[in-house]
Design an enzyme around this catalytic site. Structure first.
Site, short mmCIF file in Angstrom:
data_model
loop_
_atom_site.label_atom_id
_atom_site.label_comp_id
_atom_site.label_asym_id
_atom_site.label_seq_id
_atom_site.Cartn_x
_atom_site.Cartn_y
_atom_site.Cartn_z
N LEU A 60 0.82 -1.22 0.00
CA LEU A 60 0.00 0.00 0.00
C LEU A 60 0.84 1.26 0.00
O LEU A 60 0.42 2.30 -0.49
CB LEU A 60 -0.93 0.01 1.23
CG LEU A 60 -2.01 -1.08 1.26
CD1 LEU A 60 -2.76 -1.01 2.59
CD2 LEU A 60 -2.99 -0.89 0.11
N GLY A 61 2.02 1.20 0.58
CA GLY A 61 2.86 2.38 0.65
C GLY A 61 4.17 2.06 1.30
O GLY A 61 4.34 1.02 1.94
N GLY A 116 7.94 4.07 3.03
CA GLY A 116 8.61 5.29 3.46
C GLY A 116 9.90 4.97 4.15
O GLY A 116 10.34 3.83 4.19
N GLY A 117 10.48 6.00 4.75
CA GLY A 117 11.79 5.82 5.36
C GLY A 117 11.78 4.90 6.55
O GLY A 117 12.82 4.37 6.94
N MET A 118 10.61 4.69 7.13
CA MET A 118 10.56 3.88 8.35
C MET A 118 10.02 2.48 8.11
O MET A 118 10.05 1.64 9.00
CB MET A 118 9.69 4.59 9.40
CG MET A 118 9.76 3.96 10.77
SD MET A 118 8.80 4.91 11.94
CE MET A 118 8.66 3.69 13.26
N VAL A 135 3.76 -0.43 4.41
CA VAL A 135 2.40 -0.77 4.80
C VAL A 135 1.82 -1.67 3.72
O VAL A 135 1.95 -1.40 2.53
CB VAL A 135 1.53 0.50 4.97
CG1 VAL A 135 0.10 0.12 5.35
CG2 VAL A 135 2.13 1.42 6.01
N LYS A 144 1.56 -2.74 9.16
CA LYS A 144 2.69 -1.82 9.11
C LYS A 144 3.92 -2.56 9.62
O LYS A 144 3.91 -3.11 10.72
CB LYS A 144 2.40 -0.60 9.98
CG LYS A 144 3.54 0.41 10.01
CD LYS A 144 3.14 1.63 10.84
CE LYS A 144 4.25 2.66 10.88
NZ LYS A 144 3.86 3.85 11.64
N ASP A 146 1.49 15.10 14.89
CA ASP A 146 1.68 15.11 13.43
C ASP A 146 0.34 15.10 12.72
O ASP A 146 0.13 14.35 11.77
CB ASP A 146 2.53 13.91 13.01
CG ASP A 146 3.04 14.06 11.57
OD1 ASP A 146 3.14 15.21 11.09
OD2 ASP A 146 3.33 13.03 10.93
#
Length: 879
Positions: free
Chosen positions: A18-19, A21-23, A26, A41, A134
């Site tokens: 689904l996605g 990123g840097g961490m 998902v 996640k 955030d």
């Protein structure tokens, strides 16, 4: 390495990415056990060893697990496999607010609805001690069920803000988001104090909320810059373009709300998300009204009743009419929802009608004794349960009809009638309350002042102190008058009666005498002054309406009867437009019933009737109790072996609360005969004369509760002059030793080893169970100690015969047990645990081994009195 389709992570089968990123990543996955779609996640192994990333990941799991709200993405599971840590969350279908805003601003109604839902989620998080840090459009998902707030894992430090910006817990992540975009995207919603590296709190989230709401309303970001430096400068020093400039039709109040959110100084912003949510609801209500308003307006009034009665009630119509008073009086009945019963009349308010007369909230219990709130239209038999309202009682409406407040578990809560879970208001054990249009709620705890608290939650503060010189005791909860400033309550400051008072404390005037009944104000649907409604139990439980001018605070006429056979308690409710509901009184009948520790019914003993608290004799062969009949209460004995009863006292008046002597040969009991208030003693076998132990003051009572195991002391609950205190009476020389607590202490009971005293004490408006050392005068140690045993309310505590367990009744009528450990100078209570739920038990006793409970509970046939509905009740004044 990314996970491919078909890979197993624990019991979850990966379906697609689904996605990323840097961490981490998902994924969409299938829970193979429950066959449902979830979002996973993943924190890869390369980052799991980094303490900073690991802490953020663990923080997110802890934060989400602590929150339950329909507008917060739910956490299902956490796990670790082959060095990969993962969170399993609710899979959300829809689009992010960021994706939606790419198409332009939201319509006003949608923006308000979404904002209210986000504010609700923030309020739940803040009340759990969690600051999001955030909040941005990318962390808000728009679904068919409403907005969902995501990503609770962001750390406080600026480095964590930057490093973590690449991944939220979203089921979808914009694929082309660059590192710079993530950084700017986060910074654009940061509060000035965040940019300066200061501590973030709830007001930090409120700033970000203002920026998000601004963008929803205008389609433009509140703060923009061509570089990171210029963006930070705009947030720190610039003001966004007024919303009205970009969207001229936006309500001015909404512009003010956003500007308050975006104040540079946190002290100038809204101080809680709940306050913010309430303001937004007010704007939404006003917007909805303006869309339907006509030049002359109209007031919904009762026009008549259809001649059709179906099941539990009748259908009736609300439509415009020149004058409600011209309509005829109509009556019908409402029965409890299918499979439930109303509680015994007079014990709890069983219903409350909404201010507009269209809906009623019911208190109804299932056969297992579990009570819930039910909401139903008055005009149709289609009730629905309000989730999260277990063991609720004493409901009352907000003036706008959007909220129902209620008591449960020693707490005051409220729930929206349109959905959602209950919201905490305050710790308080109440029998009712009242709210005004400004969001102020009033209530009065037992023996406490009238308190005020925000309907949105907060710390209660006294409005009026009790008149100590007169021994004042608030007898019934307050009720607001139409101006939202003045209110009424029942007090015994002069004599028991109605007091007219104001929020600022400047007005406090006794109106007229009234005993035992709450009072409420009913507006006149035809205009002008209204009426005070109350019951007089000594007059066959008759309900009266008395003309009253709420502006001057004066009664303007004599009381007029409306209905008969009502209880003295809060068993009636009235709307603002002529709808009155009440329940008729039936003499209460109870039955002594044996239960095991697991709640299994073992059988009934004795005859049913108006029975008092049962007391097992020391040899557990006999039960002493009082029975009320034809206005008199007398003592009786129940032989358990023969299941036969014997009357002990025969005098007119009241003989009650019998307590056994240690050897089981004598009974101590309270007696009221004519104008004498006595503490008496007599042989338990009925052979021999009674003896006066104490001759009390007129109007005062000395109720015995227990005899010490050495037979030297009798615990008494002394009441009078607005106080109830626990006193130890020496049975050797008549010496009286009062305890240090002098307000509303009762139910004294001695530990089997004679070291400790068990009792209840009023704490913040509710009774709690305590243990203390005996006073020095009664042989206690020089160093006194006190321990709280219950923490959510409790009454009628009893020791187990070996002193290793304490039993009591909770406010929800559950039988509770607490293990205890004690030594020469130490006492340590354990955690209270529920044994079983009773059906509105009024009292109980327990065998020496703690295995069987003799419970005094109402018969089911006394629960079934329906609710009578009067439409255009004012027509009854002319009968």
């Amino acid at each position: 390495m990314p996970l491919s389709a078909g890979t197993r992570v624990g019991p979850y089968e990966i379906q697609s990415a689904l996605g990323a990123g840097g961490m981490g990543e998902v994924y969409k996955a299938r829970d193979t056990r429950l066959d449902r779609t979830v979002a996973i996640k993943v924190l890869p192994a390369r980052l799991a060893g980094d303490p900073q990333f690991r802490e953020r990941f663990d923080r997110e799991a802890r934060a989400i697990s602590a929150l339950e709200d329909p507008h917060i993405c739910a956490l299902y599971d956490v796990g670790e496999q082959d060095g990969i840590s993962f969170l399993v969350m609710q899979y959300l279908e829809g689009e992010t607010l960021q994706e939606r805003l790419a198409k332009g601003a939201l319509p006003l109604d949608q923006a308000l609805r979404t904002a209210i839902e986000i504010a609700s989620a923030l309020d739940k998080a803040h009340r759990a001690g969690i600051v999001h840090r955030d909040l941005k459009p990318g962390n808000i998902m728009l679904t068919k069920a409403g907005a969902k707030l995501l990503d609770f894992g962001l750390a406080k430090s600026m480095s964590s803000v930057v490093a973590g910006a690449g991944l939220s817990m979203l089921p979808t992540t914009p694929p082309n988001l660059t590192a710079q975009g993530a950084l700017l995207g986060t910074f654009q919603y940061m509060a000035p104090e965040q940019l300066e590296g200061q501590e973030a709190d709830a007001r930090t989230d409120i700033f970000a909320f203002g920026a998000v709401l601004y963008e929803m309303l205008t389609g433009k970001k509140a703060f923009e810059g061509k570089s990171q430096a210029s963006l930070i400068g705009a947030i720190m020093h610039a003001e966004p373009t007024p919303i009205a400039t970009l969207k001229p039709l936006t309500p001015a109040t909404l512009d003010r709300i956003v500007r308050t959110c975006l104040a540079k100084d946190p002290d100038e912003r809204w101080q809680s998300a709940r306050d913010l949510q309430r303001e937004l609801r007010w704007v939404a209500d006003g917007t909805a009204r303006s869309e339907t308003r006509r030049p002359l307006g109209w007031i919904p009034v009762v026009a008549g009743v259809l001649a059709l009665v179906v099941g539990a009630g009748a259908a009736w119509l609300l439509k415009p009419a020149p004058q409600a008073a011209a309509q005829p009086l109509m009556e019908f009945e409402i029965s409890p929802p299918e499979g439930t019963s109303f509680g015994p009349v007079g014990i709890r308010a069983s219903a409350a009608v909404s201010p507009d007369g269209r809906q009623v909230v019911l208190v109804a219990g299932a056969k297992d004794g579990k009570r819930m709130l039910w909401l139903r239209p008055v005009a149709s038999n289609s009730p629905r349960v309000l989730p999260g309202t277990e063991n609720a009682s004493a409901p009352f409406w907000s003036p706008d009809g959007r909220w129902v407040s209620f008591a449960a578990g020693g707490k005051l809560k409220r729930i929206g009638v349109d959905g959602g879970q209950p919201q905490f208001i305050a710790d308080a054990s109440i029998a009712g309350g009242t709210s005004n249009a400004d969001g102020v709620t009033l209530f009065a705890g037992v023996g406490k002042p009238v308190y005020r608290v925000s309907a949105a939650g907060g710390t209660p503060a006294p409005v009026l102190d009790l008149d100590a010189a007169r021994g004042e005791l608030v007898q019934a909860n307050p009720v607001f008058l139409p101006d939202g400033n003045h209110f009424l309550y029942i007090s015994n400051s002069r004599e028991t009666g109605v007091v007219f008072a104001s929020l600022d404390g400047k007005t406090r005037r006794f109106l007229f005498a009234l005993a035992t009944s709450p009072v409420n104000y009913a507006p006149n649907p035809a205009g002008g002054a209204g009426w005070l409604l109350y019951t007089i139990f000594s007059d066959t439980g008759r309900l009266f309406a008395r003309p009253f001018d709420p502006i001057r605070g004066e009664v303007t006429g004599a009381p007029v009867p409306i209905a008969d056979s009502l209880p003295a308690g809060p068993a009636w409710s009235v709307s603002n437009n002529g709808v009155l509901m009440f329940r008729h009184y039936l003499p209460s009948k109870t039955q002594y019933t044996w239960f095991s520790r697991d709640g299994k019914q073992l059988g009934v003993v004795g005859e049913s009737g108006a029975l008092g608290r049962p007391r097992l004799s020391p040899d557990e062969k006999t039960v002493s109790f009082s029975r009320t009949s034809e206005g008199n209460a007398n003592l009786w004995l129940l032989d358990l072996a023969r299941n036969a009863t014997t009357r002990v006292t025969f005098e007119s008046g009241v003989d009650s609360t019998p307590v056994w002597s240690v050897d089981g040969r004598r009974l101590f009991y309270f007696s009221r005969r004519s104008n004498e208030f006595l503490l008496l003693e007599r042989p338990a076998n009925g052979i021999g004369a009674e003896r006066i132990v104490i001759k009390g003051r007129p109007g005062a009572t000395e109720l015995p509760s227990a005899v010490s195991k050495d037979g030297h002391w009798l615990a008494l609950s002394e009441s009078g002059a607005g106080q109830v205190r626990l006193t130890l009476l020496s049975l050797d020389d008549g010496k009286s030793v009062p305890l240090t607590e002098t307000t509303l202490t009762s139910d004294g009971s001695f530990s089997p080893d004679g070291r400790w005293l068990l009792y209840t004490l009023n704490v913040s408006g509710r009774a709690e169970v305590f243990v203390r050392t005996l006073p020095k005068e009664a042989g206690g140690p020089a160093n006194a100690g006190k321990w709280q045993v219950s923490f959510s309310g409790g009454t009628q505590p009893i020791w187990r015969a070996d002193g290793k367990e304490i039993f009591y009744l909770s406010p929800e009528d559950a039988l509770m047990a607490v293990p205890v450990e004690s030594g020469d100078n130490s006492f340590r209570p354990g955690t209270p645990a529920q044994l079983f739920q009773t059906r509105d038990a009024s009292s109980f006793d327990v065998t020496a081994d703690g295995q069987r409970f003799l419970v005094n509970q109402p018969l089911s046939d006394s629960w079934d009195t329906p609710i009578t509905v009067m439409v255009n009740w004012t027509a009854a004044l002319k009968r």
